[in-house]
Design an enzyme around this catalytic site. Structure first.
Site, PDB file in Angstrom:
ATOM      1  N   GLY A 102     -74.770  31.803  -3.470  1.00 23.67           N
ATOM      2  CA  GLY A 102     -75.016  33.227  -3.053  1.00 23.67           C
ATOM      3  C   GLY A 102     -75.653  33.494  -1.865  1.00 23.67           C
ATOM      4  O   GLY A 102     -75.595  34.830  -1.650  1.00 23.67           O
ATOM      5  N   CYS A 159     -53.449  46.879 -26.042  1.00 21.61           N
ATOM      6  CA  CYS A 159     -52.426  47.062 -24.768  1.00 21.61           C
ATOM      7  C   CYS A 159     -50.994  47.597 -25.489  1.00 21.61           C
ATOM      8  O   CYS A 159     -50.809  47.188 -26.392  1.00 21.61           O
ATOM      9  CB  CYS A 159     -52.199  45.774 -24.115  1.00 21.61           C
ATOM     10  SG  CYS A 159     -50.865  45.859 -22.999  1.00 21.61           S
ATOM     11  N   CYS A 170     -48.229  44.518 -25.072  1.00 25.58           N
ATOM     12  CA  CYS A 170     -48.299  43.039 -25.379  1.00 25.58           C
ATOM     13  C   CYS A 170     -49.366  43.017 -26.824  1.00 25.58           C
ATOM     14  O   CYS A 170     -49.353  42.270 -27.413  1.00 25.58           O
ATOM     15  CB  CYS A 170     -48.843  42.222 -24.524  1.00 25.58           C
ATOM     16  SG  CYS A 170     -50.659  42.315 -24.025  1.00 25.58           S
ATOM     17  N   CYS A 216     -52.760  46.245 -20.249  1.00 26.30           N
ATOM     18  CA  CYS A 216     -53.780  45.163 -19.698  1.00 26.30           C
ATOM     19  C   CYS A 216     -53.694  45.262 -18.181  1.00 26.30           C
ATOM     20  O   CYS A 216     -52.923  45.874 -17.463  1.00 26.30           O
ATOM     21  CB  CYS A 216     -53.030  43.828 -19.879  1.00 26.30           C
ATOM     22  SG  CYS A 216     -52.916  43.406 -21.495  1.00 26.30           S
ATOM     23  N   CYS A 257     -50.429  39.855 -19.347  1.00 25.70           N
ATOM     24  CA  CYS A 257     -49.611  40.632 -20.033  1.00 25.70           C
ATOM     25  C   CYS A 257     -48.212  40.160 -20.260  1.00 25.70           C
ATOM     26  O   CYS A 257     -47.663  40.113 -21.224  1.00 25.70           O
ATOM     27  CB  CYS A 257     -49.686  42.114 -19.540  1.00 25.70           C
ATOM     28  SG  CYS A 257     -49.056  43.547 -20.941  1.00 25.70           S
TER      29      CYS A 257
END
Lengths: 290, 285
Positions: free
Chosen positions: A30, A240, A243, A265, A271
């Site tokens: 970080g 979606c 899909c 998606c 997808c």
């Protein structure tokens, strides 16, 4: 592979310097490590931080995937893919599970990544405290003293004004219990994918000249308040239209013929994979210099 | 003074001892505290001696006044006490930290921040130094509490609203930014912010300067009420003798970085001993 350039465009000295910054970043999860951002054939602010990390680490047996806001086929993703392919000759793919190195702008793929995979995120603003403290000298001191009042104050101010935290993306996270980090503008939806993740995540900001990292299996906690807990975007009841997937990050589209709002998606390769298709192969390999 | 007498058998709540603060390279000549300076400037090396061995005691529930002309070191002294400025020498201690044995100025930055957030409340002469002008009044007040580790939004909002009420700011303005407030309101938001963690010691630097008379009266009234009801100890800096006369039991007079006279406020104002104080008192319009 383009014969006029060194392997992976950058000279070996530059790669070494970038690798040193990466190693330091991994050692201090970080923490933003300054590095000498190189000139590249794309403009700063267009993914040069991520690109330099990728160029410094890629080997000839790597399989590369580049995504831009979830898309394998967007202009920026294609350009970066072409540049890397032209100077290294590595294989490129859109299939997330096939890739060994994934450079991404603002999304973490829906498919869970594995230990052998490397995720590189492009970062526009690496400093989570920048909007409350414009001076770099002062923000470095705040990090050194772990004074993150400002990060919480920003969330508090959003609650005062709007009733909840409204970070659309780049919701600050506490890494390994020490440094507060900007997770690049990934949606809040993706924040939990960094927590105790199997893959190594490297974040590069070319314009701001910073590299930082989240090593595998590291605690990454989104900042929040006791009575206003962190919440990801809610896609309850949405599927979606292509899909049929649910529980993923969606793009909202307007069907101009019917006037209806539809969802797809955001991760296009996810997808396509569900529909048994592959995307984005021809665009790179068709123009190979090899 | 009955009040002064009862201080004798109490321990000071804030002890400031021998604070010196200089800006410049310094030289062998001005290293001596008693060296003659051109006001506060070294004639040999040009170093500015903003404070020269300034000491101060504040007893529980007491308001101590500091008067002096501009450039005499009043604000620098306040900045040194609340860690905004690192003095060249001296110590600050309070029985609240390690029983008073610890020099606060030698604490680590983390400890200083904790002390600043819980022991001291600072109100600056210029509200732009003490407030975030683009954050709402409520957030400004909450900042101090967040810094002290509070992570409960509703609790901090409730505390913020009650403080705003206490300083007479309508709650309809609570979510507005201080940028949109008048000078007097900004000053009152600063006071509310300084009070958020119930600090036992409040440092007020020229809080009423530049405010019109009726607003001045409101702010002074507020300060007296706070002292009476919350029993907060205060150091009040002002160049306005009327303010000092109204608030402070004891006062110090500063000139060119030194305390030239200190004692009971009434005594100083009625029977000034030092030449400068006499001039100051008699130049009152």
């Amino acid at each position: 592979m383009h014969p006029l350039y060194n392997f992976a465009f950058l000279d070996e000295g530059s790669k070494r310097e970038i690798r040193r910054a990466i190693l330091k970043g991994i050692a201090i999860p970080g923490y933003q490590v300054p590095f000498a951002s190189r000139e590249l054939p794309i403009g700063r602010g267009w993914g040069t931080g991520g690109l330099q990390i990728t160029l410094a680490l890629i080997g000839s047996d790597d399989v590369l995937k580049v995504i831009d806001q979830g898309h394998d086929g967007s202009v920026n993703a294609i350009s970066i893919k072409k540049l890397i392919h032209a100077t290294t000759g590595v294989a490129v793919t859109s299939d997330t599970s096939e890739a060994t190195l994934i450079q991404s702008r603002h999304r973490i793929p829906e498919v869970q990544l594995a230990e052998e995979q490397l995720l590189v995120l492009q970062v526009p603003t690496p400093e989570p405290l920048r909007s409350i403290e414009p001076r770099e000298q002062a923000t470095r001191r705040l990090h050194a003293e772990a004074d993150y009042t400002g990060a919480w104050l920003q969330l508090f101010e959003q609650i005062v004004r709007y009733g909840s935290a409204i970070t659309g993306a780049d919701h600050p996270v506490l890494v390994n219990g020490r440094y507060v980090m900007a997770p690049s503008p990934i949606p809040r939806f993706d924040n939990h994918k960094l927590h105790q993740a199997a893959q190594l995540t490297l974040l590069g900001a070319g314009r701001e000249k910073k590299i930082y990292a989240v090593p595998p299996y590291t605690d990454v906690v989104s900042l929040d308040f006791e009575d206003y807990p962190f919440a990801a975007e809610d896609f309850e009841g949405i599927h979606c239209e292509l899909c049929g997937a649910s529980g993923v990050f969606f793009d909202e589209l307007l069907d101009e013929d019917t006037g209806e709002t539809v969802y797809r998606c955001n991760d296009t390769s996810f997808c396509a994979g569900r529909r048994g298709k592959r995307i984005g192969q021809e665009s790179c390999q068709g123009r190979s210099h090899a | 003074m009955r009040e002064a007498a009862c201080f004798l058998d109490e321990a000071p709540f804030l002890t400031v001892e021998g604070i010196s603060c200089s800006f410049g390279p310094g030289c062998a000549y001005c290293a001596d505290d008693e060296a003659d300076l051109e006001r506060n400037r070294c004639p040999r090396c040009g170093t500015i001696h903003a404070l020269r061995r300034v000491s101060l005691d504040v007893y529980p529930g007491e308001i101590v006044g500091i008067v002096g002309e501009s450039g005499s070191g009043k604000s620098t002294l306040m900045r040194c006490i609340c860690f905004d400025q690192q003095p060249s020498a001296g110590s600050v201690a309070t029985p609240l930290v390690d029983g008073g044995t610890r020099n606060l100025l030698s604490c680590s930055p983390e400890q200083k921040r904790a002390i600043r957030n819980t022991v001291f409340g600072m109100v600056y002469q210029n509200p732009w130094l003490g407030l975030r002008m683009d954050f709402s009044a409520l957030s400004n007040i909450a900042e101090q509490m967040i810094a002290a580790g509070n992570r409960n939004v509703e609790g901090m909002l409730a505390r913020g609203r009650s403080l705003l009420e206490q300083v007479n700011i309508p709650l309809s303005r609570a979510a507005d930014t201080p940028r949109e407030f008048s000078g007097g309101m900004q000053q009152r938001v600063q006071i509310a912010k300084a009070l958020s963690n119930n600090p036992p010691i409040l440092l007020l630097d020229e809080v009423t300067t530049g405010l019109d008379l009726s607003v001045q009266a409101t702010v002074l009234d507020l300060i007296s009420t706070l002292r009476r009801e919350l029993d907060v100890s205060m150091v009040v800096v002002s160049h306005d003798l009327a303010v000092i006369r109204m608030l402070a039991q004891r006062s110090s007079v500063m000139l060119d970085g030194r305390v030239i006279e200190h004692g009971l406020t009434d005594q100083i104002l009625e029977d000034p001993q030092h030449r400068y104080t006499q001039q100051l008192v008699h130049s009152l319009l």
